[in-house]
Write a protein that holds these residues in place. Sequence first.
Motif, PDB file in Angstrom:
ATOM      1  N   ILE A 215       0.830  -1.211   0.000  1.00 29.16           N
ATOM      2  CA  ILE A 215       0.000   0.000   0.000  1.00 29.16           C
ATOM      3  C   ILE A 215       0.862   1.258   0.000  1.00 29.16           C
ATOM      4  CG2 ILE A 215      -1.668   1.349   1.342  1.00 29.16           C
ATOM      5  CD1 ILE A 215      -2.892  -1.045  -0.062  1.00 29.16           C
ATOM      6  N   TYR A 218       2.604   1.783  -3.361  1.00 31.50           N
ATOM      7  CA  TYR A 218       1.722   2.281  -4.412  1.00 31.50           C
ATOM      8  C   TYR A 218       1.298   3.725  -4.182  1.00 31.50           C
ATOM      9  CZ  TYR A 218       1.233  -1.676  -7.505  1.00 31.50           C
ATOM     10  OH  TYR A 218       1.482  -2.631  -8.464  1.00 31.50           O
ATOM     11  N   SER A 242      -0.664  -1.973 -13.468  1.00 28.54           N
ATOM     12  CA  SER A 242      -2.072  -2.335 -13.354  1.00 28.54           C
ATOM     13  C   SER A 242      -2.287  -3.833 -13.154  1.00 28.54           C
ATOM     14  CB  SER A 242      -2.838  -1.853 -14.592  1.00 28.54           C
ATOM     15  OG  SER A 242      -2.289  -2.421 -15.770  1.00 28.54           O
ATOM     16  N   LEU A 245      -1.265  -4.726  -9.583  1.00 23.82           N
ATOM     17  CA  LEU A 245      -2.238  -4.165  -8.632  1.00 23.82           C
ATOM     18  C   LEU A 245      -3.536  -4.957  -8.656  1.00 23.82           C
ATOM     19  CD1 LEU A 245      -2.752  -1.917  -6.598  1.00 23.82           C
ATOM     20  CD2 LEU A 245      -3.549  -0.472  -8.464  1.00 23.82           C
ATOM     21  N   THR A 246      -3.956  -5.404  -9.832  1.00 22.73           N
ATOM     22  CA  THR A 246      -5.168  -6.220  -9.950  1.00 22.73           C
ATOM     23  C   THR A 246      -5.009  -7.543  -9.218  1.00 22.73           C
ATOM     24  OG1 THR A 246      -5.633  -5.237 -12.122  1.00 22.73           O
ATOM     25  CG2 THR A 246      -6.788  -7.277 -11.576  1.00 22.73           C
ATOM     26  N   CYS A 249      -5.123  -7.016  -5.429  1.00 22.36           N
ATOM     27  CA  CYS A 249      -6.496  -6.790  -4.952  1.00 22.36           C
ATOM     28  C   CYS A 249      -7.278  -8.098  -4.887  1.00 22.36           C
ATOM     29  CB  CYS A 249      -7.211  -5.791  -5.862  1.00 22.36           C
ATOM     30  SG  CYS A 249      -6.560  -4.117  -5.761  1.00 22.36           S
ATOM     31  N   TYR A 252      -5.466 -10.518  -1.932  1.00 20.03           N
ATOM     32  CA  TYR A 252      -5.703 -10.059  -0.562  1.00 20.03           C
ATOM     33  C   TYR A 252      -7.192  -9.900  -0.280  1.00 20.03           C
ATOM     34  CZ  TYR A 252      -0.830  -9.351   0.680  1.00 20.03           C
ATOM     35  OH  TYR A 252       0.485  -9.566   0.995  1.00 20.03           O
ATOM     36  N   GLY A 253      -7.957  -9.573  -1.310  1.00 17.01           N
ATOM     37  CA  GLY A 253      -9.404  -9.487  -1.124  1.00 17.01           C
ATOM     38  C   GLY A 253     -10.002 -10.816  -0.736  1.00 17.01           C
ATOM     39  N   THR A 282      -7.628 -17.521  -7.769  1.00 16.94           N
ATOM     40  CA  THR A 282      -6.404 -16.715  -7.867  1.00 16.94           C
ATOM     41  C   THR A 282      -5.365 -17.343  -8.797  1.00 16.94           C
ATOM     42  OG1 THR A 282      -6.769 -15.830  -5.641  1.00 16.94           O
ATOM     43  CG2 THR A 282      -4.555 -15.626  -6.542  1.00 16.94           C
TER      44      THR A 282
END
Length: 315
Positions: A215, A218, A242, A245-246, A249, A252-253, A282
């Motif tokens: 975090i 970024y 990108s 980062l995708t 997300c 970790y989501g 994933t």
Amino acid sequence: MEKKNVTTLTMIHLLGFQIAHNLTFFIFCLLFIIYCVIICGNLLIITLVSYSKTLHSPMYFFLSQLSLSDILLATDILPNTLHAVLMKETIISFSECITQFYFLSVSGTLECLLLTVMCYDRYLAICKPLHYNLTMNFQFCCKMVIACWVSSASIALIHTSTMSQLKFCGLNIIDHFFCDLDPILKLSCSDTTIVQLEVTLLSSLLVVIPFFIIIVSYVYILITIFKMSSITSRQKVFSTCSSHLTVVCIYYGTLVFVYLIPRSGESWNITKFLSLLYTVATPLMNPIIYSLRNRDLNKAIDEIINHCLHLICCK
């Protein structure tokens, strides 16, 4: 199933997915196709990075290691899951259950560490471009990857060693499609407080801290991007981040959904579905995201296809 009050458990019954009989073949085929796509997609990335000289860079070297981690995770989970779907349950030894949990821990921790290293690579490339080539040399990259693998294997070994010292004498049934932490601990007739505390502390060290580093990195990357005067430069730099980062997300989501959000009163079927997000979705999404959003990988694929066509035509 037999309840064992004194005797140590030796066999575990994984109930898998309790689905309607008429859906069994469809679910089996779907999971089998997904497993094939995961293996082929991630092997393709590893092959491309090894074959194409244009992909001999730290970013793609780390990506190939991420693909190797995804193959490890999928192979650890899906073969037993496919068997459980067909047979409605699967019986494995307790040692096999602990072994499965060990490799699950290795791949999960490794994914967190590799995503952090990849983020650091992007941070240096964008925010410290003059120091990038000096810092991110081949030796440093190899040391980082070795450190990630050794740390993951060591931490997972601590988990499984502590867990194996517990006494397991309850029902030998796990209402899940793989041996995860909570289902295993529910079989124990010992005090599991130390194990849970150990897992919490190590998870904070190897999951929460890497996420915090990502975090912060970024934030600096975005600040650097917005300082660029050229819109074209902004778009080019952001496109290189990108995909990563995708993936961050998504990964970790799913971990937050499965392990951190309280789900009191929730059925095990929903828990199993949520577990599919990081054990199956994933590893499936990673190669798709990187291949669709990365021009260098697409170019390398075209080169291999043209090379193969050239060899065929010559024959």
